[in-house]
Write an enzyme that holds these catalytic residues in place. Structure first.
Site, PDB file in Angstrom:
ATOM      1  N   GLY A  56      27.332  50.534  32.342  1.00  0.00           N
ATOM      2  CA  GLY A  56      26.236  51.492  32.210  1.00  0.00           C
ATOM      3  C   GLY A  56      25.346  51.183  31.024  1.00  0.00           C
ATOM      4  CG  ASP A  57      26.764  51.517  26.997  1.00  0.00           C
ATOM      5  OD1 ASP A  57      26.029  52.454  26.697  1.00  0.00           O
ATOM      6  OD2 ASP A  57      27.996  51.564  26.890  1.00  0.00           O
TER       7      ASP A  57
END
Length: 404
Positions: free
Chosen positions: A175-176
């Site tokens: 996600g990052d």
């Protein structure tokens, strides 16, 4: 002069980026921009620095093996943005910058007197990249959030893993990294507008939306088809064969032969050409309906051959297949070596430091890795004197006051 020479370090040569992000999402955006030639100045809290300097399972010499990658092609400056003197230094740095990257909780820059409106008064063309869990507005904007929460909210956790177990983590900070990647993409679009109009804008990259962008047709599948996609383990439901199979020597080989013509080649390779004519397996739909039985047939065949021989045989027949790589496999692979997918730079403590190369590849202005992650505050004097116009005696005072 050849026009390409102006981009000797990459397509973003001459772009100056101020990065105030910590952890992964914002700094990953900075890494991508730096890989493509931008000059990235990383601003860190003088008391703690970026926590990524300490993160990672393996920490030889007490140092992270992650930060040299995430901090590559960056200069490090320490500056306490919570105090007025630090904010004044920061405004000087921003005055001639092209991009600001931040991934604080929404409202933090505003609290420090560094709102976009304030910064645009100093530098109207500044592109402000804001990375957060939920975005800069909406009812959840002020919540604390990490990449894992964004992955869950964006939908990828629900479809990842064994259907008999709890939803799984992908194994990396997906996600990052996605939020950082989309932030870099948006940044380059905003830079093009700023070059033409002289006006910057905000690039709002939310982790959950970056994940959502990858979720294929899951939204209309539910809204129109009434279907909620679920975890399916190693297979693609109704797409067969596409799975991992054990070999005679207890290795694993992934085979993807779900297209009709490719399945025909697999059937030939297996010595079972009749499978390609069998009504149960001849079409994409038939193989999907009989996926489990087909996987059993292929698994039995794969178990009769060692992995190397099996892969050679499949490649000879034009069947997409490969090992499931670990880092060890990557180091041994001739294709990785030929394309320099992994590069090595000298590190003062670790010695030769291997890492993934710059991607994507540009043929004329490829960018590159000029340096590994710096020591905290390593470039205070050079950057603050050159770009902020701060004299040596003032630097000494700022250091004595704990501002830098």
């Amino acid at each position: 002069m050849n026009h390409m020479e102006a981009f000797s370090q990459g397509p973003l040569t001459g772009v100056r980026v101020i990065e105030t992000g910590v952890l992964v999402a914002g700094p990953y955006c900075g890494q991508l921009l730096g890989d493509l030639g931008a000059e990235v100045i990383k601003v860190e809290d003088p008391a703690k620095g970026d926590p990524m300097r300490q993160w990672g399972r393996e920490r030889p010499h007490g140092k992270s093996l992650w930060f040299p990658i995430l901090g590559r092609n960056k200069q490090s400056v320490t500056c306490n943005l919570r105090v007025e003197k630090g904010q004044a230094v920061f405004r000087k740095l921003i005055a001639d910058a092209d991009v600001l990257i931040e991934n604080f909780r929404p409202g933090t820059l505003e609290k420090w007197g560094l709102s976009p409106e304030t910064l645009w008064e100093i530098n109207p063309r500044l592109v402000i990249v804001r990375v957060s869990a939920y975005g800069q507005d909406g009812p959840y904007a002020g919540r604390a959030g990490y990449g894992s929460i964004g992955e869950a909210m964006g939908g990828i956790r629900h479809v990842t893993g064994d259907p008999k177990a709890l939803p799984s983590r992908v194994g990396i900070s997906l996600g990052d990294a996605l939020a950082g990647t989309f932030a870099a993409l948006g940044c380059m679009g905003a830079l093009r507008v700023a070059e033409t109009t002289g006006r910057g804008q905000i690039v709002d990259s939310a982790i959950y939306e970056a994940v959502l962008a990858l979720m294929e047709s899951t939204v209309p599948e539910y809204a129109i088809g009434g279907y909620t996609r679920e975890r399916t383990g190693s297979i693609l439901p109704n797409v067969a064969p596409s799975n991992a199979y054990r070999t005679k020597d207890e290795d694993m080989v992934l085979i993807a032969a779900n297209q009709d013509t490719v399945f025909g080649r697999l059937a030939q390779a297996m010595g079972r050409p009749e499978l390609a004519a069998d009504p149960d397996f001849a079409t994409h739909g038939g193989r999907g309906l009989n996926q489990e039985r087909l996987d059993e047939i292929i698994a039995d065949w794969c178990s009769t051959m060692p992995a190397d021989a099996l892969l050679d045989h499949l490649h000879e027949h034009g069947v997409p297949a490969g090992r499931i790589y670990t880092a060890r496999d990557m180091f041994a692979d001739e294709h990785f070596a030929a394309r320099e997918a992994i590069v090595r730079l000298p590190h003062p403590e670790f010695g030769e430091f291997p890492m993934q190369n710059v991607f994507p590849r540009l043929s004329a202005t490829p960018g590159g890795i000029r340096s590994l992650g710096p020591e905290m505050g390593e470039h205070n004097e050079a950057v603050l004197s050159r770009f902020a116009g701060i004299a040596p005696e003032e630097l000494a005072g700022l250091r004595a006051d704990g501002v830098i």
